[in-house]
Design a protein around this motif. Structure first.
Motif, PDB file in Angstrom:
ATOM      1  N   GLN A 223       8.750  -7.503  -4.811  1.00 35.18           N
ATOM      2  CA  GLN A 223       7.673  -7.696  -5.777  1.00 35.18           C
ATOM      3  C   GLN A 223       6.902  -8.941  -5.362  1.00 35.18           C
ATOM      4  O   GLN A 223       7.461 -10.041  -5.329  1.00 35.18           O
ATOM      5  CB  GLN A 223       8.209  -7.854  -7.201  1.00 35.18           C
ATOM      6  CG  GLN A 223       7.069  -7.923  -8.224  1.00 35.18           C
ATOM      7  CD  GLN A 223       7.472  -7.573  -9.652  1.00 35.18           C
ATOM      8  OE1 GLN A 223       6.925  -8.128 -10.590  1.00 35.18           O
ATOM      9  NE2 GLN A 223       8.392  -6.638  -9.834  1.00 35.18           N
ATOM     10  N   ASN A 254       5.722  -3.693  -5.131  1.00 35.75           N
ATOM     11  CA  ASN A 254       5.044  -3.744  -6.430  1.00 35.75           C
ATOM     12  C   ASN A 254       4.376  -5.116  -6.521  1.00 35.75           C
ATOM     13  O   ASN A 254       5.030  -6.142  -6.297  1.00 35.75           O
ATOM     14  CB  ASN A 254       6.031  -3.561  -7.584  1.00 35.75           C
ATOM     15  CG  ASN A 254       5.355  -3.549  -8.948  1.00 35.75           C
ATOM     16  OD1 ASN A 254       4.145  -3.350  -9.048  1.00 35.75           O
ATOM     17  ND2 ASN A 254       6.127  -3.756  -9.996  1.00 35.75           N
ATOM     18  N   ARG A 279      -3.264   1.263  -5.756  1.00 36.93           N
ATOM     19  CA  ARG A 279      -2.140   2.194  -5.664  1.00 36.93           C
ATOM     20  C   ARG A 279      -2.364   3.086  -4.449  1.00 36.93           C
ATOM     21  O   ARG A 279      -3.212   3.974  -4.470  1.00 36.93           O
ATOM     22  CB  ARG A 279      -2.016   3.018  -6.941  1.00 36.93           C
ATOM     23  CG  ARG A 279      -0.859   4.009  -6.951  1.00 36.93           C
ATOM     24  CD  ARG A 279      -0.780   4.730  -8.280  1.00 36.93           C
ATOM     25  NE  ARG A 279      -0.310   3.855  -9.336  1.00 36.93           N
ATOM     26  CZ  ARG A 279       0.965   3.655  -9.653  1.00 36.93           C
ATOM     27  NH1 ARG A 279       1.908   4.284  -8.985  1.00 36.93           N
ATOM     28  NH2 ARG A 279       1.299   2.868 -10.636  1.00 36.93           N
ATOM     29  N   ARG A 284       1.876  -0.495  -5.062  1.00 34.37           N
ATOM     30  CA  ARG A 284       1.277  -0.339  -6.382  1.00 34.37           C
ATOM     31  C   ARG A 284       1.283  -1.702  -7.050  1.00 34.37           C
ATOM     32  O   ARG A 284       1.952  -2.635  -6.593  1.00 34.37           O
ATOM     33  CB  ARG A 284       2.048   0.680  -7.221  1.00 34.37           C
ATOM     34  CG  ARG A 284       3.414   0.211  -7.645  1.00 34.37           C
ATOM     35  CD  ARG A 284       4.261   1.339  -8.213  1.00 34.37           C
ATOM     36  NE  ARG A 284       5.422   0.830  -8.919  1.00 34.37           N
ATOM     37  CZ  ARG A 284       6.497   0.312  -8.342  1.00 34.37           C
ATOM     38  NH1 ARG A 284       6.573   0.238  -7.022  1.00 34.37           N
ATOM     39  NH2 ARG A 284       7.510  -0.133  -9.070  1.00 34.37           N
ATOM     40  N   ASP A 286       1.763  -2.685 -10.844  1.00 30.02           N
ATOM     41  CA  ASP A 286       2.011  -2.286 -12.233  1.00 30.02           C
ATOM     42  C   ASP A 286       2.469  -3.450 -13.100  1.00 30.02           C
ATOM     43  O   ASP A 286       2.910  -3.236 -14.227  1.00 30.02           O
ATOM     44  CB  ASP A 286       3.088  -1.199 -12.274  1.00 30.02           C
ATOM     45  CG  ASP A 286       2.639   0.103 -11.630  1.00 30.02           C
ATOM     46  OD1 ASP A 286       1.421   0.297 -11.479  1.00 30.02           O
ATOM     47  OD2 ASP A 286       3.505   0.914 -11.262  1.00 30.02           O
ATOM     48  N   ASN A 494      11.913  -3.849  -9.845  1.00 28.39           N
ATOM     49  CA  ASN A 494      10.815  -3.322  -9.054  1.00 28.39           C
ATOM     50  C   ASN A 494      10.465  -1.888  -9.417  1.00 28.39           C
ATOM     51  O   ASN A 494       9.583  -1.291  -8.796  1.00 28.39           O
ATOM     52  CB  ASN A 494      11.151  -3.421  -7.564  1.00 28.39           C
ATOM     53  CG  ASN A 494      11.186  -4.858  -7.075  1.00 28.39           C
ATOM     54  OD1 ASN A 494      10.533  -5.726  -7.637  1.00 28.39           O
ATOM     55  ND2 ASN A 494      11.948  -5.114  -6.026  1.00 28.39           N
TER      56      ASN A 494
END
Length: 555
Positions: A223, A254, A279, A284, A286, A494
């Protein structure tokens, strides 16, 4: 019967799955694990199956880093790199060598120096002026909460004795008010905004440099803790999108979208749009990152009691809450309702409490939504707040390498906390005992990205090779718990539920170690080495299997 693409045999398969222990073989077809077991797995070997004889080596789920600044770290490796030493003379040598090797660069940038290298953690502009008098120099420190500038950089940025401190930072000053060259927290941006910005290609190069390093440490996913502009750092989102679009991003990532603490809820629609557009491939975004406080070394971490001065007397300063607590509760409630995960920087015990209060407010308003909010750093946690993690399903995101005696802790932090706060530092054992979900990360380039070094400190509370006594040894973690934090625990944070445990149907994100962690003396854990790393069944680090001792291409 279908044959597997890849089969590992004759090893110790450490599944991290309490329901499945004692396995010695594992099969992979495509991106996924198709079997975990013993000799029966050999039945899946066909003429085209690649077979790896582990020869007793352990096979584990890939490590995951729940809090890292990969692109920043990769960029720094390509600039003036001051990591790996605390010797001011060595800093001077490296800065001089870098400046001489890069006469074409209008600014000298980089970082990685340690606060412990200078009296009070405060280097001066004059030190840099002696080395590079004619070009601006800006070097961030190891923890990335401050930067060291020379006189030319301050002049070009227009930072003078009359420049006011920003609300979220401080310009260190000489007796007459002239900036001394040390910039704390948000004050870094005063000079950073004048420095050249890296291009998208620079950012991609940094990401790929970081990815090679992280894969060499067995890290298959992470992350990224900061996507956005902050403190003179660029937004690195384009690096991930570009690399993923080119098929170059082999890790699963992420990203945490930066919460602008100078703005409010009006930024949320933009965050929603960024989540939609950022994405692609294995990337991605999020998550939203909220930095609630600073760090203890410069007394900006938010504490429930005032910092002490050098004489041990209470000061008027108890640190900074970068987001007003009442506003924080509202922002987190709205983000939670939109199914964002919130990633808090919460280092002091007051910041930890404010973050937990915000999660509690969101759960009261929205009900449990399973968004896996997490608090990173957790240097000081009030005992009253330890059981709240489990109750609120808030993940304790640990950076274990910091939980050991070393000069930055012993000289610049603990003496200024007072006995009570100092005794509440890095309470990993208490958090685990109270049922808190645990994840782990490095905060690289603040500290080493090697999970095995972090596991070593989590288990021993001593830095690798250190000769100091353990730091608050009752807060140690057992080896299995530490391994889970770096595998299934970080996979949970994650939101990679198909990883973190070796089980049929899961993604084949795997690592091979040179020795079983359970077979070595705990004091030797940091000496373990990753021999190979696989993401989705594809090898991304290590020698080809046929080059390993005792490995074969076919059974």
């Amino acid at each position: 019967m279908s044959h597997a693409d890849l089969v590992f045999t004759s090893g110790s398969v450490i599944t991290m799955d309490p329901a499945h222990t004692g396995a010695t073989a594992l099969a992979v077809t495509g991106e996924r694990i198709t079997a975990v077991g013993g000799e029966e797995v050999r039945e899946l070997i066909g003429p085209d199956t690649r077979v790896v004889d582990l020869a007793g080596r352990p096979l584990l789920p890939g490590f995951q880093d729940a809090h890292v600044h990969a692109v920043f770290g990769g960029l720094e490796l390509g600039t003036c790199d001051l990591t790996g030493t605390t010797d001011p003379a060595e800093y001077r040598r490296r800065i001089a060598d870098y400046a001489a090797a890069h006469p074409e660069r209008p600014w000298i940038t980089g970082g990685g120096w340690s606060m412990e290298s200078f009296p009070g953690g405060l280097p001066t502009r004059q030190m840099l002026d002696e080395i590079v008098p004619d070009r601006p120099v800006l070097l961030v420190n190891r923890d990335h909460h401050g930067a060291w500038a020379n006189t030319r950089a301050l002049e070009l940025a227009g930072v003078t004795a009359s420049t006011a401190d920003p609300a979220d930072g401080r310009v260190e000053r000489e007796a007459d008010g002239t900036p001394s060259g040390m910039l704390q927290e948000g004050a870094v941006e005063l000079v950073g905004r004048a420095a050249p910005r890296p291009t998208v290609e620079d950012l991609v190069d940094g990401l790929l440099r970081a990815q090679r390093l992280l894969h060499s440490y067995g890290i298959t996913a992470w992350q990224d803790a900061l996507l956005g502009e902050y403190g003179g750092h660029p937004d690195v989102s384009a690096a991930y999108v570009t690399a993923a679009g080119r098929g170059l991003l082999t890790a699963r990532v992420n990203g945490s979208l930066w919460w602008d603490r100078d703005a409010g809820a009006e930024q949320i629609p933009q965050l929603v749009e960024r989540r939609r557009t950022l994405r692609t491939g294995r990337f991605r975004a999020d998550t939203v990152k909220i930095m609630q406080d600073g760090i203890a070394e410069n007394h900006t971490a938010a504490m429930t009691a005032p910092y002490k001065d050098a004489c041990g007397c209470a000061t008027a300063n108890s640190g900074l809450s970068f987001v007003a607590p009442e506003a924080l509760r509202g922002y987190v409630t709205e983000l939670d309702a939109l199914d964002f995960q919130v990633h808090f920087h919460a280092l002091g015990d007051r910041a930890v409490r404010e973050a937990l209060d915000a999660i509690e407010a969101a759960r009261k308003a929205n009900g449990p939504r399973g968004n896996r909010h997490h608090l990173a750093h957790l240097q000081v946690v009030h005992p009253d707040d330890v059981p709240r993690f489990a109750r609120l399903e808030a993940v304790a995101n640990l950076q274990p390498l910091w939980a050991a005696h070393e000069p930055q802790l012993d000289e610049l932090t603990t003496p200024f906390l007072g006995d009570e706060l100092a005794a509440w530092q890095y309470p990993f054992g208490d958090l685990h005992g109270a049922g808190a979900p645990l994840a782990a990360g490095s905060d690289w380039p603040v500290s080493s990205a090697d999970p095995l070094e972090g596991i070593h400190v989590a288990v021993n509370r001593i830095v690798p090779g250190g000769d100091m006594p353990p730091f608050l040894p009752h807060q140690r973690l057992d080896l299995t718990t530490a391994l889970r934090a770096y595998t299934s625990g970080s996979a949970y944070v994650n939101q990679l539920d198909d990883t973190g445990v070796l089980r049929a149907g899961r993604l084949a994100d795997l690592i091979v170690l040179d020795r079983d962690p359970h077979s070595v003396d705990p004091a030797e854990l940091a000496s373990l080495r990753v021999e190979a790393t696989y993401v989705g069944g594809q090898q991304v680090f290590g020698a080809a299997a046929e080059e390993w001792p005792a490995a074969t291409g076919q059974a």
